[in-house]
Write a protein that holds these residues in place. Structure first.
Motif, PDB file in Angstrom:
ATOM      1  N   THR A 173     -21.085   0.153  -1.830  1.00 43.20           N
ATOM      2  CA  THR A 173     -20.706   1.451  -2.366  1.00 43.20           C
ATOM      3  C   THR A 173     -20.325   1.240  -3.822  1.00 43.20           C
ATOM      4  N   ALA A 174     -20.951   2.004  -4.709  1.00 48.02           N
ATOM      5  CA  ALA A 174     -20.721   1.790  -6.135  1.00 48.02           C
ATOM      6  C   ALA A 174     -20.216   3.051  -6.811  1.00 48.02           C
ATOM      7  N   VAL A 175     -19.395   2.848  -7.839  1.00 45.77           N
ATOM      8  CA  VAL A 175     -19.028   3.915  -8.757  1.00 45.77           C
ATOM      9  C   VAL A 175     -19.910   3.731  -9.986  1.00 45.77           C
ATOM     10  N   VAL A 176     -20.712   4.761 -10.289  1.00 50.57           N
ATOM     11  CA  VAL A 176     -21.702   4.659 -11.354  1.00 50.57           C
ATOM     12  C   VAL A 176     -21.416   5.703 -12.433  1.00 50.57           C
ATOM     13  N   ASP A 177     -21.429   5.262 -13.687  1.00 50.89           N
ATOM     14  CA  ASP A 177     -21.241   6.173 -14.807  1.00 50.89           C
ATOM     15  C   ASP A 177     -22.588   6.756 -15.218  1.00 50.89           C
ATOM     16  N   PHE A 178     -22.722   8.075 -15.063  1.00 47.49           N
ATOM     17  CA  PHE A 178     -23.899   8.789 -15.570  1.00 47.49           C
ATOM     18  C   PHE A 178     -23.426   9.565 -16.793  1.00 47.49           C
ATOM     19  N   GLY A 179     -23.585   8.982 -17.968  1.00 43.91           N
ATOM     20  CA  GLY A 179     -23.069   9.645 -19.160  1.00 43.91           C
ATOM     21  C   GLY A 179     -21.583   9.903 -18.994  1.00 43.91           C
ATOM     22  N   PRO A 180     -21.154  11.163 -19.132  1.00 39.07           N
ATOM     23  CA  PRO A 180     -19.726  11.482 -19.118  1.00 39.07           C
ATOM     24  C   PRO A 180     -19.122  11.603 -17.727  1.00 39.07           C
ATOM     25  N   VAL A 181     -19.935  11.551 -16.684  1.00 35.73           N
ATOM     26  CA  VAL A 181     -19.390  11.706 -15.338  1.00 35.73           C
ATOM     27  C   VAL A 181     -19.712  10.477 -14.501  1.00 35.73           C
ATOM     28  N   SER A 182     -18.964  10.290 -13.430  1.00 34.25           N
ATOM     29  CA  SER A 182     -19.230   9.170 -12.537  1.00 34.25           C
ATOM     30  C   SER A 182     -19.463   9.686 -11.128  1.00 34.25           C
ATOM     31  N   LEU A 183     -20.351   8.991 -10.436  1.00 34.26           N
ATOM     32  CA  LEU A 183     -20.703   9.336  -9.067  1.00 34.26           C
ATOM     33  C   LEU A 183     -20.438   8.131  -8.179  1.00 34.26           C
ATOM     34  N   THR A 184     -20.007   8.387  -6.960  1.00 35.72           N
ATOM     35  CA  THR A 184     -19.839   7.327  -5.982  1.00 35.72           C
ATOM     36  C   THR A 184     -20.923   7.484  -4.929  1.00 35.72           C
ATOM     37  N   GLY A 185     -21.631   6.381  -4.648  1.00 31.92           N
ATOM     38  CA  GLY A 185     -22.690   6.473  -3.657  1.00 31.92           C
ATOM     39  C   GLY A 185     -23.022   5.117  -3.091  1.00 31.92           C
ATOM     40  N   GLN A 186     -23.988   5.125  -2.181  1.00 27.98           N
ATOM     41  CA  GLN A 186     -24.409   3.900  -1.518  1.00 27.98           C
ATOM     42  C   GLN A 186     -25.610   3.330  -2.260  1.00 27.98           C
ATOM     43  N   VAL A 187     -25.547   2.040  -2.610  1.00 29.46           N
ATOM     44  CA  VAL A 187     -26.655   1.403  -3.308  1.00 29.46           C
ATOM     45  C   VAL A 187     -27.782   1.150  -2.305  1.00 29.46           C
ATOM     46  N   VAL A 188     -28.993   1.557  -2.658  1.00 24.77           N
ATOM     47  CA  VAL A 188     -30.139   1.403  -1.766  1.00 24.77           C
ATOM     48  C   VAL A 188     -31.257   0.651  -2.481  1.00 24.77           C
ATOM     49  N   GLY A 189     -32.172   0.083  -1.690  1.00 21.52           N
ATOM     50  CA  GLY A 189     -33.349  -0.549  -2.272  1.00 21.52           C
ATOM     51  C   GLY A 189     -33.094  -1.893  -2.913  1.00 21.52           C
ATOM     52  N   ILE A 190     -31.984  -2.539  -2.569  1.00 22.05           N
ATOM     53  CA  ILE A 190     -31.671  -3.839  -3.160  1.00 22.05           C
ATOM     54  C   ILE A 190     -30.741  -4.567  -2.187  1.00 22.05           C
ATOM     55  N   ASP A 191     -30.858  -5.898  -2.134  1.00 16.89           N
ATOM     56  CA  ASP A 191     -29.925  -6.670  -1.310  1.00 16.89           C
ATOM     57  C   ASP A 191     -28.514  -6.466  -1.824  1.00 16.89           C
TER      58      ASP A 191
END
Ligand SMILES: [Zn+2]
Length: 131
Positions: free
Chosen positions: A83-101
């Motif tokens: 589960t990652a917190v990702v910065d998309f420009g000025p906002v951040s989203l929390t989601g599940q990382v997919v497509g990678i070990d």
């Protein structure tokens, strides 16, 4: 986190997931340049109701993440997962990382939004796929 909180958080979020699935994810900005994510009708910082929808950047950068090896029953079939917190420009989203070990997930990784479906619950969730 209680069940009641989950219900409130989910209300109105479907519209945003629909937009995200169509590649039209957006965030909200008030006249004071505060940014937030749907579902919101009022700026959480200043109370303005004059919220403009702006396109979310195509890619974001992993700020932090955690790997779950022993999940709650609701995500049993998805483990292990990151589960990652990702910065998309000025906002951040929390989601599940997919497509990678999960072992290859790292801070600074560039990812794009991909709405995916939980293998356990069948519900749509925010997926983050390496770009
Ligand atoms: Zn504001």
């Amino acid at each position: 986190m209680s069940d009641a909180d989950d219900t409130v958080a989910d209300a109105g979020f479907d519209d945003w997931l629909d937009a995200a699935e169509d590649g039209a994810a957006y965030y909200l900005e008030c006249p004071e340049d505060h940014t937030s994510l749907p579902p919101r009708r009022v700026c959480p910082d200043c109370g303005s109701t004059d919220l403009e929808e702006l396109a979310l950047p195509d890619t974001g950068e992993v700020r932090t993440f955690t790997v779950t090896h022993v999940p709650t029953p609701a995500f049993e079939e998805d483990a292990p997962y990151a589960t990652a917190v990702v910065d998309f420009g000025p906002v951040s989203l929390t989601g599940q990382v997919v497509g990678i070990d999960v072992g290859d997930v790292e801070t600074g990784l560039t990812v794009e939004l991909e709405i995916s479906v939980s293998e356990t619950t069948g519900e749509r969730v925010i997926g983050l796929r390496p770009a």
